[in-house]
Scaffold this motif. Structure first.
Motif, PDB file in Angstrom:
ATOM      1  N   UNK A 119      14.510   9.628  21.938  1.00 15.25           N
ATOM      2  CA  UNK A 119      15.121  10.894  22.358  1.00 15.25           C
ATOM      3  C   UNK A 119      16.642  10.790  22.397  1.00 15.25           C
ATOM      4  N   UNK A 120      17.146   9.580  22.579  1.00 20.91           N
ATOM      5  CA  UNK A 120      18.581   9.369  22.786  1.00 20.91           C
ATOM      6  C   UNK A 120      19.209   8.704  21.569  1.00 20.91           C
ATOM      7  N   UNK A 121      20.240   9.337  21.034  1.00 21.08           N
ATOM      8  CA  UNK A 121      21.049   8.762  19.963  1.00 21.08           C
ATOM      9  C   UNK A 121      22.371   8.296  20.552  1.00 21.08           C
ATOM     10  N   UNK A 122      22.822   7.126  20.158  1.00 25.93           N
ATOM     11  CA  UNK A 122      24.035   6.555  20.715  1.00 25.93           C
ATOM     12  C   UNK A 122      25.166   6.654  19.701  1.00 25.93           C
ATOM     13  N   UNK A 123      26.224   7.398  20.039  1.00 21.74           N
ATOM     14  CA  UNK A 123      27.378   7.566  19.158  1.00 21.74           C
ATOM     15  C   UNK A 123      28.454   6.549  19.518  1.00 21.74           C
ATOM     16  N   UNK A 124      28.869   5.790  18.515  1.00 25.11           N
ATOM     17  CA  UNK A 124      29.883   4.751  18.707  1.00 25.11           C
ATOM     18  C   UNK A 124      30.985   4.954  17.681  1.00 25.11           C
ATOM     19  N   UNK A 125      32.226   4.921  18.110  1.00 24.58           N
ATOM     20  CA  UNK A 125      33.350   5.131  17.189  1.00 24.58           C
ATOM     21  C   UNK A 125      33.633   3.864  16.387  1.00 24.58           C
ATOM     22  N   UNK A 126      34.322   4.061  15.275  1.00 27.25           N
ATOM     23  CA  UNK A 126      34.674   2.919  14.427  1.00 27.25           C
ATOM     24  C   UNK A 126      35.539   1.901  15.156  1.00 27.25           C
ATOM     25  N   UNK A 127      36.432   2.376  16.043  1.00 33.00           N
ATOM     26  CA  UNK A 127      37.321   1.459  16.762  1.00 33.00           C
ATOM     27  C   UNK A 127      36.522   0.463  17.592  1.00 33.00           C
ATOM     28  N   UNK A 128      35.366   0.902  18.108  1.00 30.00           N
ATOM     29  CA  UNK A 128      34.505   0.010  18.889  1.00 30.00           C
ATOM     30  C   UNK A 128      34.012  -1.144  18.035  1.00 30.00           C
ATOM     31  N   UNK A 129      33.681  -0.850  16.782  1.00 25.37           N
ATOM     32  CA  UNK A 129      33.072  -1.848  15.912  1.00 25.37           C
ATOM     33  C   UNK A 129      34.073  -2.864  15.384  1.00 25.37           C
ATOM     34  N   UNK A 130      35.365  -2.561  15.491  1.00 29.34           N
ATOM     35  CA  UNK A 130      36.391  -3.427  14.926  1.00 29.34           C
ATOM     36  C   UNK A 130      36.917  -4.451  15.914  1.00 29.34           C
ATOM     37  N   UNK A 148      16.865   2.293  19.509  1.00 28.51           N
ATOM     38  CA  UNK A 148      17.840   3.384  19.549  1.00 28.51           C
ATOM     39  C   UNK A 148      18.354   3.702  18.145  1.00 28.51           C
ATOM     40  N   UNK A 149      18.610   4.979  17.919  1.00 30.33           N
ATOM     41  CA  UNK A 149      19.299   5.415  16.707  1.00 30.33           C
ATOM     42  C   UNK A 149      20.797   5.354  16.994  1.00 30.33           C
ATOM     43  N   UNK A 150      21.526   4.584  16.187  1.00 29.83           N
ATOM     44  CA  UNK A 150      22.954   4.381  16.428  1.00 29.83           C
ATOM     45  C   UNK A 150      23.756   5.142  15.377  1.00 29.83           C
ATOM     46  N   UNK A 151      24.653   5.999  15.845  1.00 31.57           N
ATOM     47  CA  UNK A 151      25.443   6.851  14.963  1.00 31.57           C
ATOM     48  C   UNK A 151      26.887   6.389  14.922  1.00 31.57           C
ATOM     49  N   UNK A 152      27.479   6.449  13.746  1.00 32.40           N
ATOM     50  CA  UNK A 152      28.905   6.145  13.592  1.00 32.40           C
ATOM     51  C   UNK A 152      29.696   7.427  13.785  1.00 32.40           C
ATOM     52  N   UNK A 153      30.468   7.478  14.855  1.00 27.27           N
ATOM     53  CA  UNK A 153      31.179   8.701  15.232  1.00 27.27           C
ATOM     54  C   UNK A 153      32.563   8.750  14.589  1.00 27.27           C
ATOM     55  N   UNK A 154      33.021   9.969  14.293  1.00 33.49           N
ATOM     56  CA  UNK A 154      34.394  10.231  13.839  1.00 33.49           C
ATOM     57  C   UNK A 154      34.772   9.477  12.566  1.00 33.49           C
ATOM     58  N   UNK A 155      33.832   9.362  11.615  1.00 34.07           N
ATOM     59  CA  UNK A 155      34.181   8.691  10.367  1.00 34.07           C
ATOM     60  C   UNK A 155      35.183   9.556   9.595  1.00 34.07           C
ATOM     61  N   UNK A 166      29.858  -2.004   5.795  1.00 35.59           N
ATOM     62  CA  UNK A 166      29.305  -3.218   5.191  1.00 35.59           C
ATOM     63  C   UNK A 166      28.564  -4.067   6.221  1.00 35.59           C
ATOM     64  N   UNK A 167      29.105  -4.099   7.438  1.00 40.41           N
ATOM     65  CA  UNK A 167      28.574  -5.014   8.450  1.00 40.41           C
ATOM     66  C   UNK A 167      27.468  -4.420   9.316  1.00 40.41           C
ATOM     67  N   UNK A 168      27.434  -3.074   9.435  1.00 46.87           N
ATOM     68  CA  UNK A 168      26.492  -2.443  10.360  1.00 46.87           C
ATOM     69  C   UNK A 168      25.610  -1.438   9.627  1.00 46.87           C
ATOM     70  N   UNK A 169      24.352  -1.358  10.035  1.00 46.21           N
ATOM     71  CA  UNK A 169      23.408  -0.420   9.426  1.00 46.21           C
ATOM     72  C   UNK A 169      23.220   0.785  10.355  1.00 46.21           C
ATOM     73  N   UNK A 170      24.109   1.750  10.226  1.00 43.11           N
ATOM     74  CA  UNK A 170      24.045   2.946  11.058  1.00 43.11           C
ATOM     75  C   UNK A 170      22.935   3.878  10.564  1.00 43.11           C
ATOM     76  N   UNK A 171      22.419   4.680  11.494  1.00 44.58           N
ATOM     77  CA  UNK A 171      21.406   5.663  11.140  1.00 44.58           C
ATOM     78  C   UNK A 171      22.030   6.969  10.665  1.00 44.58           C
ATOM     79  N   UNK A 172      23.137   7.353  11.288  1.00 42.26           N
ATOM     80  CA  UNK A 172      23.816   8.614  10.959  1.00 42.26           C
ATOM     81  C   UNK A 172      25.321   8.373  10.920  1.00 42.26           C
ATOM     82  N   UNK A 173      25.976   8.994   9.960  1.00 44.43           N
ATOM     83  CA  UNK A 173      27.433   8.989   9.890  1.00 44.43           C
ATOM     84  C   UNK A 173      27.942  10.387  10.254  1.00 44.43           C
ATOM     85  N   UNK A 174      28.754  10.466  11.302  1.00 49.06           N
ATOM     86  CA  UNK A 174      29.347  11.743  11.705  1.00 49.06           C
ATOM     87  C   UNK A 174      30.742  11.846  11.087  1.00 49.06           C
TER      88      UNK A 174
END
Length: 510
Positions: A119-130, A148-155, A166-174
């Motif tokens: 039910x919950x999707x987690x949005x994480x910004x690119x800055x977090x991943x760097x 959890x479905x992990x989304x890349x926020x603010x691409x 390249x390094x992460x397998x996101x479910x959704x790109x925002x």
């Protein structure tokens, strides 16, 4: 500092509330989720924009308390309003992972309200991943392993880095809303390139900041699956969001899975029926092919999506819209209905791309189909149509063999001496051209894949190339049970002698 000093008091007193901005699926127009956003309703100052306090809470390492409070509000809302088919996305800050064991805290809240992980999707910004890559990779894997479905926020914002993809397998790109603000030719090319790349990587796409019909139409045409923005709704308080849901249809959990499978199609590829992995190696990217999506539901055909290239191609065979095709193929009296439905049913029961060559109104065209998703009696099929130009030899063969075409399921020229075969046409939806590389291998594969087990030995004897020349004076033929969809039907198979050591292999229905 005033906001920081008053933050925890405001949080405890319920001044910081959760607002919901609906997410809409472009293909269906249905609500498919919502993003949870923090709004501070101060008794003295009124509504405080998030831009005034989010940055400060990150600076003073308090943002994790806000994000967890938003999650708890969402879970409470979910439980109180029985939102079993709705999904919610929650924003997480890079500071969250420094200040708290977020997986443990998130899991604890979900357990408290008995909310499913999906039910919950987690949005994480690119800055977090760097930041602190090794630790972030470990945390990312933990979230994914937990379901959890992990989304890349603010691409597309200032922190964009292809290393993140390249390094992460996101479910959704925002896709960041800034790319839509100046909606010109340059921004269109950037957005389409991002979506094309995401499809090649197998990542679903969502565009933020949609404010006009023009933007929505464009995003839908290039295959962006989900959108959000003021064109649909501003962020809404709980009561208003419930009112919005009452007035706008929402997709069920099964529909969500169904349409997520449809998102695998790359609308921008030159060959959209390829899988995303194959598509990544294609040299035809951004060369939009004629593409439509066909929904087959309990025997009824609809076209939920058709691109402009598809309309242009079907106009050559006498159709101006997909609605016209819908009307005809759902009419039991339509002359081409059986042929059309046969390919649809074959596609449902077989893997891979199915192709048939057809003639309509004197025009020869190739009709290719591939199953994308199934849910009970509901199936989604991707299809392309290509009119075969009159100067091509295969056009001439088909054009002047209409009576033969209507009679046979398959016509193939075979050359035993050269160990090859050339399929002239097929309307039976065989999943591959047997014998294209090796005739002998093709004979064995066809027997294994298409001929009923009880008839296979007899078929191999019938097609014995070592004795074919002495057995075929004019032709030989025998009946065999051949696969049709998930069943078998009796077919007449004939091998007729041609010139120069060649033969014509045909399959004909009784």
């Amino acid at each position: 500092m005033d906001f920081v000093n008053r933050f925890e008091d405001a949080l405890n007193k319920g001044y910081i509330k959760t607002y919901f901005q609906p997410l809409t699926r472009t293909i269906t127009g249905k609500v498919c989720g919502a993003e949870a956003l923090a709004r501070w309703e101060d008794p003295q100052r009124g509504l405080i924009p998030p831009g005034e306090f989010i940055g400060l809470l990150e600076k003073y390492r308090l943002i994790h308390k806000l994000d967890l409070a938003m999650l708890e509000n969402v879970c409470r809302f979910y439980r109180e309003n029985d939102c079993k088919d709705m999904t919610f996305s929650i924003n997480l800050s890079r500071i969250d992972f420094i200040e708290a064991d977020m997986l443990q805290e998130i899991t604890k809240i979900l357990s408290k309200y008995d909310v499913p992980v999906n039910t919950i999707n987690l949005e994480i910004t690119e800055s977090t991943m760097l930041i602190n890559r090794d630790n972030t990779l470990r945390l990312f894997k933990q979230l994914k392993d937990a379901g959890f479905s992990v989304w890349l926020d603010d691409f597309g914002s200032g922190y964009s880095s292809l290393n993140v993809l390249k390094d992460y397998r996101f479910d959704v790109m925002k896709i960041d809303m800034s790319l839509l603000q100046q909606f010109d030719e340059c921004s269109r090319k950037i957005i389409s390139s991002i979506i094309n790349m995401a499809k090649a990587l197998g990542i679903h796409t969502l565009s933020e900041g949609v404010e006009t019909k023009e933007q929505l139409t464009y995003l839908r045409s290039i295959g962006c699956e989900i959108v959000q923005g003021y064109y649909f709704s501003k962020p809404l308080c709980e009561a208003d969001f419930l009112g919005y849901l009452a007035q706008h249809p929402s997709e069920s959990a099964s529909e969500r899975d169904f349409w997520n499978d449809a998102g695998k199609v790359n609308f921008l590829s030159g060959d959209p029926l390829m899988s995303s992995g194959d598509s990544a190696n294609s040299n035809e990217m951004l060369n939009t092919a004629p593409l439509a999506l066909i929904e087959y539901n309990n025997g009824v055909i609809t076209y939920p999506y058709v691109n402009a290239a598809y309309i242009k191609e079907i106009s050559k065979i006498g159709y101006n819209s997909a609605k016209q095709i819908e009307h005809d193929v759902n009419d039991e009296q339509y002359a081409y209905r059986d042929q059309f439905m046969r390919q649809i049913k074959t596609t449902i029961h077989r893997s891979g791309v199915q192709r048939s060559d057809n003639i309509m109104n004197g025009v020869v065209y190739a009709f290719s189909t591939k199953l994308l998703a199934s849910a009970g009696e509901r199936h989604l099929i991707a299809t392309t149509v290509h009119v075969i130009e009159s100067e091509r030899s295969d056009y001439l063969i088909l054009k002047y063999s209409q009576s033969l075409y209507a009679t046979y399921d398959l016509v193939t020229e075979i050359s035993p001496d050269k160990d090859n075969a050339m399929q002239i046409y097929s309307n039976a939806g065989f999943s591959k051209v047997y014998g294209k590389v090796s005739l002998r291998k093709g004979i064995t594969e066809f027997a294994d894949n298409e001929v009923h087990p009880d008839d296979r030995d007899r078929y191999l004897t019938f097609f014995d190339l070592a004795t074919l020349k002495e057995r075929v004076v004019q032709f030989i033929q025998e009946p065999f049970m051949v696969r049709i969809g998930d069943d078998y039907a009796l077919k007449n198979i004939r091998i007729s002698k041609l010139e120069n050591g060649k033969y014509l292999y045909t399959i004909q229905s009784y």
